[in-house]
Each structure stands twice: as C-alpha cells, then as structure tokens.
Write a protein that holds these residues in place. Sequence first.
Motif, PDB file in Angstrom:
ATOM      1  N   ILE A 181       0.866  -1.186   0.000  1.00 54.77           N
ATOM      2  CA  ILE A 181       0.000   0.000   0.000  1.00 54.77           C
ATOM      3  C   ILE A 181       0.898   1.229   0.000  1.00 54.77           C
ATOM      4  O   ILE A 181       1.812   1.347   0.816  1.00 54.77           O
ATOM      5  N   ASP A 182       0.618   2.162  -0.921  1.00 56.63           N
ATOM      6  CA  ASP A 182       1.443   3.354  -1.076  1.00 56.63           C
ATOM      7  C   ASP A 182       0.626   4.605  -0.764  1.00 56.63           C
ATOM      8  O   ASP A 182      -0.352   4.908  -1.449  1.00 56.63           O
ATOM      9  N   THR A 183       1.040   5.340   0.274  1.00 51.98           N
ATOM     10  CA  THR A 183       0.391   6.596   0.624  1.00 51.98           C
ATOM     11  C   THR A 183       1.451   7.693   0.713  1.00 51.98           C
ATOM     12  O   THR A 183       2.601   7.507   0.319  1.00 51.98           O
ATOM     13  N   ALA A 184       1.060   8.864   1.213  1.00 47.10           N
ATOM     14  CA  ALA A 184       1.986   9.994   1.381  1.00 47.10           C
ATOM     15  C   ALA A 184       1.349  10.971   2.355  1.00 47.10           C
ATOM     16  O   ALA A 184       0.123  11.047   2.462  1.00 47.10           O
ATOM     17  N   ALA A 185       2.198  11.733   3.029  1.00 48.40           N
ATOM     18  CA  ALA A 185       1.684  12.715   3.984  1.00 48.40           C
ATOM     19  C   ALA A 185       0.703  13.675   3.310  1.00 48.40           C
ATOM     20  O   ALA A 185      -0.357  13.992   3.861  1.00 48.40           O
ATOM     21  N   ILE A 186       1.025  14.104   2.089  1.00 45.70           N
ATOM     22  CA  ILE A 186       0.196  15.099   1.395  1.00 45.70           C
ATOM     23  C   ILE A 186      -1.161  14.527   0.977  1.00 45.70           C
ATOM     24  O   ILE A 186      -2.096  15.275   0.713  1.00 45.70           O
ATOM     25  N   TYR A 187      -1.306  13.208   0.931  1.00 45.13           N
ATOM     26  CA  TYR A 187      -2.600  12.611   0.564  1.00 45.13           C
ATOM     27  C   TYR A 187      -3.630  12.757   1.687  1.00 45.13           C
ATOM     28  O   TYR A 187      -4.827  12.586   1.461  1.00 45.13           O
ATOM     29  N   GLU A 188      -3.135  13.025   2.895  1.00 47.39           N
ATOM     30  CA  GLU A 188      -4.002  13.241   4.069  1.00 47.39           C
ATOM     31  C   GLU A 188      -4.939  12.063   4.333  1.00 47.39           C
ATOM     32  O   GLU A 188      -6.096  12.242   4.710  1.00 47.39           O
ATOM     33  N   ASN A 189      -4.424  10.847   4.119  1.00 47.88           N
ATOM     34  CA  ASN A 189      -5.244   9.655   4.405  1.00 47.88           C
ATOM     35  C   ASN A 189      -4.452   8.572   5.138  1.00 47.88           C
ATOM     36  O   ASN A 189      -4.847   7.402   5.158  1.00 47.88           O
ATOM     37  N   GLU A 190      -3.346   8.969   5.758  1.00 45.56           N
ATOM     38  CA  GLU A 190      -2.506   7.980   6.458  1.00 45.56           C
ATOM     39  C   GLU A 190      -3.265   7.309   7.608  1.00 45.56           C
ATOM     40  O   GLU A 190      -3.085   6.112   7.861  1.00 45.56           O
ATOM     41  N   LYS A 191      -4.099   8.070   8.313  1.00 46.24           N
ATOM     42  CA  LYS A 191      -4.855   7.473   9.430  1.00 46.24           C
ATOM     43  C   LYS A 191      -5.757   6.350   8.936  1.00 46.24           C
ATOM     44  O   LYS A 191      -5.835   5.284   9.541  1.00 46.24           O
ATOM     45  N   GLY A 192      -6.457   6.599   7.830  1.00 49.96           N
ATOM     46  CA  GLY A 192      -7.351   5.588   7.267  1.00 49.96           C
ATOM     47  C   GLY A 192      -6.599   4.362   6.786  1.00 49.96           C
ATOM     48  O   GLY A 192      -7.053   3.225   6.977  1.00 49.96           O
ATOM     49  N   VAL A 193      -5.440   4.594   6.170  1.00 50.49           N
ATOM     50  CA  VAL A 193      -4.607   3.472   5.722  1.00 50.49           C
ATOM     51  C   VAL A 193      -4.197   2.628   6.925  1.00 50.49           C
ATOM     52  O   VAL A 193      -4.320   1.392   6.915  1.00 50.49           O
ATOM     53  N   GLY A 194      -3.728   3.289   7.977  1.00 48.66           N
ATOM     54  CA  GLY A 194      -3.303   2.569   9.174  1.00 48.66           C
ATOM     55  C   GLY A 194      -4.421   1.771   9.812  1.00 48.66           C
ATOM     56  O   GLY A 194      -4.233   0.619  10.225  1.00 48.66           O
ATOM     57  N   LYS A 195      -5.606   2.371   9.864  1.00 55.22           N
ATOM     58  CA  LYS A 195      -6.772   1.698  10.455  1.00 55.22           C
ATOM     59  C   LYS A 195      -7.124   0.448   9.639  1.00 55.22           C
ATOM     60  O   LYS A 195      -7.376  -0.629  10.186  1.00 55.22           O
ATOM     61  N   ALA A 196      -7.130   0.595   8.320  1.00 51.31           N
ATOM     62  CA  ALA A 196      -7.473  -0.534   7.446  1.00 51.31           C
ATOM     63  C   ALA A 196      -6.439  -1.654   7.552  1.00 51.31           C
ATOM     64  O   ALA A 196      -6.788  -2.835   7.560  1.00 51.31           O
TER      65      ALA A 196
END
Length: 276
Positions: free
Chosen positions: A48-63
């Motif tokens: 899974i690839d995210t980034a700080a600027i995407y502002e969805n790290e919390k959701g990624v972590g929860k999932a």
Amino acid sequence: MLNRISASTVLHNGVEMPWFGLGVYQAKEGEEVEFAVKTAIAVGYRSIDTAAIYENEKGVGKAVKESGVPREELFITTKVWNSRQGYESTLAAFEESRKKLELEYLDLYLIHWPVKGKYKETWKALEKLYKDGWVRAIGVSNFQVHHLEDLLADCEIVPMVNQVEYHPLLTQKELHSFCREQKIQLEAWSPLMRGEVLKHPTVTELAAKYQKTPAQIVLRWDLQNEVVTIPKSVHEHRIKENANIFDFEISREDMERLDGLNQNKRIGPDPDNFNF
C-alpha cells in the motif's frame, strides 16, 4: 516470477518489495480509503502506497490494522512532503506519519519531490531513520538522472527505490537504465495516466488480442519491464480487475509496440520545474 500477485523484487539491501500494490492518491480519508485498502488486501495485494500530502494515512493505518493480515506480510510506503524537507523537519514529519499510520516501523519512506537545496539534507534524515531501524528501505520519488547523480555524489546509502511517473507515453528510458545500473528499483506512479493511455488504439487493440482490459495490458507491461506498479482505485471491481494480470504474458513484439508509444508526455509536473 510474475505469475502471482505476491511476487516480489529484491531491493539492493535484501528487502523484498511486492511488484504490485495499491496507490491511494486522492482516496478520501475515512471510509473511502479504508474500504479501498481492506478490499485490496482481501484480494491479495500486499503493498500500500500513501503519502503525507494525501491526508489519508490514518485511514490506511486503520485498514491495515483491521485487515487481519499480519503486519510483517504487508509493505507500507509513505513520503515526506516538500514543505517538511530538511533534516530535523523530515525526522519530525516521519514520526507524524508513523503515528498516523499507527505502525511500529515503515517498509519504505520516500522523498516526494527533489526540492532544490533541500533534498540532500532530507536524505541524511532518511539515512538516519534507516540506520535506526524505523524504516526497512528508503528511496526517492520524481528524481531525474541529474538529481540522482547529485545525491549519489555524497550519500552514505544509495536509494533503494525511485518512484516516478511512468506509462507507455512516458517511458523514461535513460532514467530506467541509470536506475538499473545503480540497483535502484523503478516504481510507476499513475501507471494508467489517469485513464488517458487506456484509450490509445494500440492499447485497445492489444487488450482485444489478449482478452484483457486496456488497464491490465498497461499494468502487465509495467511488470514485464521490471517496474513496480501501484494503480490507484477506490472501486472494488477495479481493484480486483487491476490485480488480474498474473495469468498471461505480453509477447516481446507487443512489448516493443507499447514501448514505442513514448511521447515524453507527462500528466504530472516536470521534476525540474514544479511549484508546490
């Protein structure tokens, strides 16, 4: 090698990185990104690839936490944003991302863009995070050959990954060749060119020939070119469809036809001229 979704490339430090993963650019924080990540993991995605600027790290972590898949089987990437580049600010940005993701460590941390006058100090911070065991691999994103040469001139650790815009209309052959020589794994962002490349007549012709979708043709082309690919989707059927690329192979002749579509055409900013 490339006949299963869990297939991995081995980075130059020995860490295994899946060839295929989910990108979550523009996936909304909360239900949307959580659904996309959980769906992808259930289908068999392990990256899974995210980034700080995407502002969805919390959701990624929860999932990730709720997926039921052991943490060590997953490969999680995030990136430091331009405004946080510099040594101390990068260390602080990493810790913020790690806490949002609720992870003890990250698998890959990237410099999002080559901010002039900043990226070398940022890289020193990434080297420290790597040496201290907070991240298993470090790399860059959107770096061209001259940025890499500049970084390699005095870095301690060679980047393991360079994530760039890459699709049949932007094949970046010189960059790909340079990364191969330096054992830097190339990774494609926006591999489907936000849908634009899917309408190209050569791509649609090959889709019909192989009885695959245009997206599947392009994603398979990535893999056969030894480029890690992370298509983004928040729709269940697309997440499943994008992953259905491990049961066929594009012939050498057809690979060359796709390679020949290059126009050096970008849909994202030019790494030598960007304003964020």
